[in-house]
Scaffold this active site. Structure first.
Site, PDB file in Angstrom:
ATOM      1  N   CYS A 120       6.732  -6.263  -6.018  1.00  0.00           N
ATOM      2  CA  CYS A 120       6.702  -4.986  -6.723  1.00  0.00           C
ATOM      3  C   CYS A 120       6.669  -5.217  -8.234  1.00  0.00           C
ATOM      4  O   CYS A 120       7.513  -5.935  -8.781  1.00  0.00           O
ATOM      5  CB  CYS A 120       7.919  -4.143  -6.358  1.00  0.00           C
ATOM      6  SG  CYS A 120       7.937  -2.525  -7.146  1.00  0.00           S
ATOM      7  N   HIS A 190      -0.751 -10.792  -3.187  1.00  0.00           N
ATOM      8  CA  HIS A 190      -1.578  -9.809  -3.879  1.00  0.00           C
ATOM      9  C   HIS A 190      -2.253 -10.521  -5.047  1.00  0.00           C
ATOM     10  O   HIS A 190      -1.583 -11.188  -5.842  1.00  0.00           O
ATOM     11  CB  HIS A 190      -0.715  -8.648  -4.384  1.00  0.00           C
ATOM     12  CG  HIS A 190      -1.490  -7.566  -5.073  1.00  0.00           C
ATOM     13  ND1 HIS A 190      -1.608  -6.297  -4.540  1.00  0.00           N
ATOM     14  CD2 HIS A 190      -2.198  -7.551  -6.220  1.00  0.00           C
ATOM     15  CE1 HIS A 190      -2.350  -5.555  -5.349  1.00  0.00           C
ATOM     16  NE2 HIS A 190      -2.724  -6.299  -6.375  1.00  0.00           N
TER      17      HIS A 190
END
Length: 386
Positions: A120, A190
């Site tokens: 995050c 990611h």
């Protein structure tokens, strides 16, 4: 309506996470305010895969926060494949949270899979040393992962991370090696650094490098807008599967396209507006069943613009849909919009948030010592959902 394309791949093998088989190897990424039971149910109706709940904060779970306990529950159709993502920065708290899930059944059902959030990038998380900031502290990362894997016993644990904090503070290879050494079942990468947030184009090259660096399965994440993007990512990186985030916003049928693509089939959905309207009403109905009609329709409003992207819809109707408060009202507004083909011009285009890059907020002195095992003071978030 469906489109027929030239076949571009052979079937991708299922993903094995301990005793859990994910077939096709497709995972719904946790998204705050999005991947609630209603959305997970809707996506599952279009295609198989693993559907992860919203991020759960370990401190809130350990303290049995009411909102968190409401969030962390399986739907009827995911009793054997309930997937939970946890956020935490303290090994003891993370371990205790995993124990509660696995041994006490605090979620109402024993999870089949637990994911740890080290990806995050939002400031309220990174400024406390959490999310994509945490892998810089590699000893703390190891201790958190070790506590979770030991507490999980036979439940597979995975982690999700980013390339690093920024181009000067790259962490993904160390994170992958630590994860493998501590018994993690798979790692998702990611293809952006934390300072990039959701800007620009995801870099898939590090995903390929991580595949070469570890023996556990690597899942790719970032800029998969269509099923054929997923095929291209697998071909370019050798990843074992894909994790889908923003690409499915307003397009839950993407999971059907992914299932077809990974089965070596060439079917792709191009629903006309009447079909899209039916999906919209179904989505709102599921939310209403979960939260009550008024609150469910209010929660649905955030999805309207994603579903309508590219369709010809009058401004008055768009404004009314953004204020909808009942299912009959929603049905009436949708019925006013003429049927029309799917707007192919939006295929392959980014969806959801596209924030510009900015420096990462970090705790004071965070970069000074990579081997400091101490969690930052006051770092544990008190609420779940990101």
């Amino acid at each position: 309506m469906t489109a027929t394309l030239e076949p571009t791949t052979t079937a991708l093998p299922p993903l094995r996470l301990g005793a859990l088989t994910v077939d096709p190897a497709v995972v719904l990424a946790p998204m705050a305010g999005i991947t609630n039971p209603a959305f997970r149910t809707l996506c599952r109706e279009f295609g198989a895969g693993l559907y992860v709940c919203e991020m759960i904060t370990t401190r809130a779970l350990v303290e049995r926060n009411d909102k968190t306990l409401r969030m962390i529950r399986a739907t009827t159709d995911e009793k054997d494949a309930f997937s939970v993502q946890l956020y935490g920065v303290d090994p003891a708290t993370v371990g205790r949270a995993v124990e509660m899930l696995v041994d006490e059944g605090v979620a109402g059902t024993r999870p089949a899979h637990i994911d740890l959030n080290f990806g995050c990038p939002v400031p309220k998380v990174t400024r406390k040393g959490g999310g994509s900031a945490l892998p810089w502290r590699r000893v703390l990362l190891r201790d958190i992962v070790r506590a979770a894997v030991r507490a999980a016993k036979d439940v597979p644990v995975t982690i999700k991370t980013r390339i690093g904090i920024d181009a000067d503070h790259v962490t993904y290879l160390d994170a992958g090696r630590i994860a493998q050494g501590e018994g993690v079942a798979a790692i998702t990468l990611h293809g952006r650094t934390a300072d990039q947030l959701y800007s620009g184009t995801a870099d898939w090259a590090p995903i390929a490098r991580l595949v070469d660096a570890v023996d556990i399965p690597v899942l790719g994440n970032g800029d998969i807008w269509e099923a054929d993007d997923a095929l291209r990512m697998v071909a370019e990186t050798g990843c074992a599967g894909v994790v889908i985030g923003r690409g499915c916003l307003g397009r839950p049928w993407l999971f059907g396209d992914l299932a077809a693509a990974f089965a070596g089939e060439d079917r792709r959905a191009l629903p006309g507006f009447r079909e899209v309207a039916a999906v919209m009403h179904r989505h709102a109905t599921l939310l209403a069943e979960e939260h009550g009609e008024r609150h469910g329709c209010s929660d649905f409003r955030k999805h309207v613009a994603w579903y309508l992207k590219g369709f010809s819809v009058g401004s008055d109707t768009r404004r009314a849909l953004a204020m909808v408060s009942g299912l009959d009202e929603l049905a009436d507004l949708l019925a006013r919009i003429p049927d029309q083909p799917y707007p192919t011009a939006v295929l392959g285009a980014p969806r959801g948030r596209t924030t510009p890059p900015r420096p990462v907020s970090l705790p004071e002195g965070w970069l000074a010592d990579r081997d400091d095992p101490r969690p930052p003071v006051g770092a544990e978030l008190e609420t779940s959902g990101g």
